[in-house]
Design an enzyme around this catalytic site. Structure first.
Site, PDB file in Angstrom:
ATOM      1  N   ARG A  72       0.823  -1.218   0.000  1.00 12.51           N
ATOM      2  CA  ARG A  72       0.000   0.000   0.000  1.00 12.51           C
ATOM      3  C   ARG A  72       0.855   1.265   0.000  1.00 12.51           C
ATOM      4  O   ARG A  72       0.481   2.270   0.617  1.00 12.51           O
ATOM      5  CB  ARG A  72      -0.957   0.057   1.200  1.00 12.51           C
ATOM      6  N   ARG A 123      -3.869   6.518   0.561  1.00 13.83           N
ATOM      7  CA  ARG A 123      -4.438   7.755   1.108  1.00 13.83           C
ATOM      8  C   ARG A 123      -3.522   8.515   2.046  1.00 13.83           C
ATOM      9  O   ARG A 123      -3.788   9.670   2.349  1.00 13.83           O
ATOM     10  CB  ARG A 123      -5.763   7.432   1.825  1.00 13.83           C
ATOM     11  N   ARG A 169      -7.495  11.384  -6.220  1.00 10.33           N
ATOM     12  CA  ARG A 169      -8.757  10.693  -5.940  1.00 10.33           C
ATOM     13  C   ARG A 169      -9.930  11.679  -6.016  1.00 10.33           C
ATOM     14  O   ARG A 169     -10.996  11.364  -6.539  1.00 10.33           O
ATOM     15  CB  ARG A 169      -8.673  10.074  -4.556  1.00 10.33           C
ATOM     16  N   ASP A 173      -6.532  -3.497  -7.469  1.00  4.95           N
ATOM     17  CA  ASP A 173      -7.058  -4.153  -6.277  1.00  4.95           C
ATOM     18  C   ASP A 173      -7.220  -5.633  -6.550  1.00  4.95           C
ATOM     19  O   ASP A 173      -7.357  -6.043  -7.700  1.00  4.95           O
ATOM     20  CB  ASP A 173      -8.410  -3.551  -5.882  1.00  4.95           C
ATOM     21  N   TYR A 202     -14.179 -12.685   0.308  1.00  5.79           N
ATOM     22  CA  TYR A 202     -14.988 -11.525  -0.096  1.00  5.79           C
ATOM     23  C   TYR A 202     -16.174 -11.948  -0.959  1.00  5.79           C
ATOM     24  O   TYR A 202     -17.260 -11.375  -0.874  1.00  5.79           O
ATOM     25  CB  TYR A 202     -14.123 -10.512  -0.856  1.00  5.79           C
TER      26      TYR A 202
HETATM   27  O1  CP3 Z   1       0.173  -1.930  -2.392  1.00  2.59           O
HETATM   28  C1  CP3 Z   1      -0.177  -1.060  -3.224  1.00  2.59           C
HETATM   29  O2  CP3 Z   1       0.164   0.135  -3.105  1.00  2.59           O
HETATM   30  C2  CP3 Z   1      -0.946  -1.504  -4.458  1.00  2.59           C
HETATM   31  C3  CP3 Z   1      -2.353  -1.336  -4.480  1.00  2.59           C
HETATM   32  C4  CP3 Z   1      -3.284  -2.269  -3.696  1.00  2.59           C
HETATM   33  C5  CP3 Z   1      -4.547  -1.848  -3.258  1.00  2.59           C
HETATM   34  N1  CP3 Z   1      -5.220  -2.928  -2.733  1.00  2.59           N
HETATM   35  C6  CP3 Z   1      -5.053  -0.480  -3.378  1.00  2.59           C
HETATM   36  C7  CP3 Z   1      -6.215  -0.068  -2.575  1.00  2.59           C
HETATM   37  C8  CP3 Z   1      -3.162  -3.628  -3.382  1.00  2.59           C
HETATM   38  C9  CP3 Z   1      -1.986  -4.557  -3.584  1.00  2.59           C
HETATM   39  C10 CP3 Z   1      -4.400  -4.028  -2.768  1.00  2.59           C
HETATM   40  C11 CP3 Z   1      -4.672  -5.405  -2.339  1.00  2.59           C
HETATM   41  C12 CP3 Z   1      -5.867  -5.694  -1.543  1.00  2.59           C
HETATM   42  N2  CP3 Z   1      -7.119  -5.166  -1.675  1.00  2.59           N
HETATM   43  C13 CP3 Z   1      -5.923  -6.670  -0.520  1.00  2.59           C
HETATM   44  C14 CP3 Z   1      -4.795  -7.574  -0.105  1.00  2.59           C
HETATM   45  C15 CP3 Z   1      -3.776  -6.880   0.696  1.00  2.59           C
HETATM   46  C16 CP3 Z   1      -4.234  -6.378   2.028  1.00  2.59           C
HETATM   47  O3  CP3 Z   1      -4.116  -5.170   2.253  1.00  2.59           O
HETATM   48  O4  CP3 Z   1      -4.646  -7.194   2.842  1.00  2.59           O
HETATM   49  C17 CP3 Z   1      -7.226  -6.679  -0.008  1.00  2.59           C
HETATM   50  C18 CP3 Z   1      -7.750  -7.549   1.114  1.00  2.59           C
HETATM   51  C19 CP3 Z   1      -7.980  -5.727  -0.752  1.00  2.59           C
HETATM   52  C20 CP3 Z   1      -9.413  -5.423  -0.632  1.00  2.59           C
HETATM   53  C21 CP3 Z   1      -9.629  -3.994  -0.351  1.00  2.59           C
HETATM   54  N3  CP3 Z   1      -9.502  -2.981  -1.263  1.00  2.59           N
HETATM   55  C22 CP3 Z   1      -9.977  -3.406   0.891  1.00  2.59           C
HETATM   56  C23 CP3 Z   1     -10.180  -4.175   2.172  1.00  2.59           C
HETATM   57  C24 CP3 Z   1     -10.077  -2.023   0.667  1.00  2.59           C
HETATM   58  C25 CP3 Z   1     -10.559  -0.967   1.627  1.00  2.59           C
HETATM   59  C26 CP3 Z   1      -9.431  -0.431   2.384  1.00  2.59           C
HETATM   60  C27 CP3 Z   1      -9.842   0.778   3.196  1.00  2.59           C
HETATM   61  O5  CP3 Z   1      -9.051   1.079   4.087  1.00  2.59           O
HETATM   62  O6  CP3 Z   1     -10.892   1.397   2.953  1.00  2.59           O
HETATM   63  C28 CP3 Z   1      -9.722  -1.779  -0.669  1.00  2.59           C
HETATM   64  C29 CP3 Z   1      -9.615  -0.445  -1.315  1.00  2.59           C
HETATM   65  C30 CP3 Z   1      -8.238  -0.012  -1.665  1.00  2.59           C
HETATM   66  N4  CP3 Z   1      -7.384  -0.767  -2.381  1.00  2.59           N
HETATM   67  C31 CP3 Z   1      -7.618   1.231  -1.356  1.00  2.59           C
HETATM   68  C32 CP3 Z   1      -6.362   1.200  -1.952  1.00  2.59           C
HETATM   69  C33 CP3 Z   1      -5.327   2.316  -1.987  1.00  2.59           C
HETATM   70  C34 CP3 Z   1      -8.258   2.386  -0.602  1.00  2.59           C
HETATM   71  C35 CP3 Z   1      -9.097   3.095  -1.615  1.00  2.59           C
HETATM   72  C36 CP3 Z   1      -9.477   4.503  -1.278  1.00  2.59           C
HETATM   73  O7  CP3 Z   1     -10.436   4.669  -0.504  1.00  2.59           O
HETATM   74  O8  CP3 Z   1      -8.847   5.429  -1.838  1.00  2.59           O
END
Ligand code: CP3
Length: 363
Positions: free
Chosen positions: A26, A30, A39, A76, A153
């Site tokens: 990540r 944000r 965003r 994602d 999920y």
């Molecule tokens: O690592 C990176 O910078 C690459 C981008 C990346 C994202 N999601 C961007 C993202 C990667 C590799 C993921 C993987 C991902 N997504 C996982 C596995 C890794 C982990 O963190 O456990 C999982 C379980 C997800 C599912 C997911 N997507 C969730 C639970 C969320 C919500 C997170 C939150 O805090 O609201 C997302 C959205 C997401 N994916 C965001 C980002 C930057 C936040 C989006 C936003 O609101 O701007």
């Protein structure tokens, strides 16, 4: 394509490097004001991820600030079930949700592997564009969720505290869950292969929720599918031990939260590297995996809330722990967090972390 900085790929091959490479799960997100600005302009996370130009811009943002050794595709893990027709959407403050979760054998039997160059074309276009814009600065990591983590999920319909629905399915209709894991595995292999064909130079599978399973259930519902991916994913010819910069082989990293009990089994899966969280000492992980794989990790992300001095100490401890378990050598280690960063983290603390990794590990 000659890489200007190939520390990350060399470490994944357990070859000597001048400094331990570092990237952060990540790293684009944000906590960066420039991410929040983009965003705002794009409207939503999904709008950003589905637009290759914006996905490329976001991928590069942390590299402009920090001396990171790898870029990770901005996307994602849930793009795949979305392309399978489940209807991904986000509710502000609640995380991801699916309009049509799959909860029984009938719904599962209707799932199919999506076509990568049509339904997931936006991801492949983003990979191609990022490779062009990176211009060999650092390698690009592609990624996917693990079959089990995606299934969590898909069955729960979103995030979950105790995974009650999918665990009930595991107990009451294990054949249906295996059918789901099987189609997910086919989809993950196709998805990672397509990212590799589009230009991804390393691949990571996120088994974020493997650690929610009992050992018996982990060995039934997660590990065999991770192993099938590691065995079946075509990733090119193994480079010679001191492989050249243009080695065609694309390493696979299997990251798992709570995977410490299974390190020996994972090291035998065929993956080139294991990502581990902070519940295991790197010295122990290195001893138990005996040089069969590279290790990635494993600083507790909340250490970033500490002072710069405290962060430096924690970074040095993790680096030295790895070396202690690896016969005194820092080779074969990729520094990372044990899980993703959070939105309220301080970018200046990330700069401290990256700098300390490189300074303390200089050979
Ligand atoms: O690592 C990176 O910078 C690459 C981008 C990346 C994202 N999601 C961007 C993202 C990667 C590799 C993921 C993987 C991902 N997504 C996982 C596995 C890794 C982990 O963190 O456990 C999982 C379980 C997800 C599912 C997911 N997507 C969730 C639970 C969320 C919500 C997170 C939150 O805090 O609201 C997302 C959205 C997401 N994916 C965001 C980002 C930057 C936040 C989006 C936003 O609101 O701007």
């Amino acid at each position: 394509m000659t890489l200007k900085n190939d520390r990350f790929l060399r470490a994944l091959r357990r070859e000597p490097v001048d400094r331990t490479p570092v990237w952060l799960m990540r790293q684009a997100g944000r906590y960066l004001p420039e991410y929040r600005a983009t965003r705002q302009r794009a409207g939503s996370f999904l709008a950003m991820a589905q637009n290759p130009e914006i996905a490329c811009e976001i991928t590069l943002q942390p590299l402009a600030r920090f001396d990171l050794d790898a870029a990770i595709l901005f996307s994602d893990i849930l793009t795949v079930p979305d392309a399978m027709g489940l209807g991904l959407y986000f509710v502000e403050g609640e995380g991801p949700k699916f309009r049509s979760p799959v909860r029984d054998a009938a719904a599962i039997s209707r799932l199919a592997v999506p076509d990568m160059e049509t339904e997931l074309r936006y991801v492949m276009d983003a990979v191609r564009l990022i490779r062009r814009e990176l211009d060999g600065r650092v390698p690009l990591i592609g990624f996917s969720g693990s079959p089990w983590t995606l299934a969590c999920y898909m069955v729960e319909g979103g995030g979950s505290e105790n995974f009650a629905t999918i665990k009930a399915l595991a107990l009451n209709d294990p054949a249906a869950l295996h059918a789901l894991l099987s189609v997910n595995t086919d989809a993950v292999i196709a998805y990672l292969s397509a990212q590799r064909a589009a230009g991804a130079q390393a691949l990571q599978v996120f088994d974020t929720w493997g650690g929610a399973l009992s050992p018996a259930m982990y060995r039934e519902f997660s590990l065999p599918y991770l192993t099938r991916i590691a065995r079946e994913l075509e990733r090119g010819i193994e480079p010679p031990r001191q492989g050249g910069e243009d080695a065609e082989h694309t390493p696979l990293i299997v990251f798992g939260k709570g995977n410490a009990p299974y390190l020996e089994e994972l090291a035998a899966s065929g993956a080139e590297a294991l990502g581990v969280d902070w519940l295991v000492e790197l010295s122990e992980a290195a001893r138990r995996t005996q040089g069969k794989v590279a290790l990635q990790g494993n600083l507790d992300p909340t250490m970033l809330y500490g002072s710069p001095d405290a962060i430096r100490t924690q970074v040095r401890n993790a680096l030295d722990s790895y070396a202690a378990g690896n016969g005194g050598s820092r080779d074969g280690h990729v520094f990372n967090l044990g899980h993703g960063m959070s939105p309220d983290m301080n970018p200046e603390h990330v700069a401290v972390l990256v700098e300390e990794v490189h300074a303390h590990s200089a050979r």
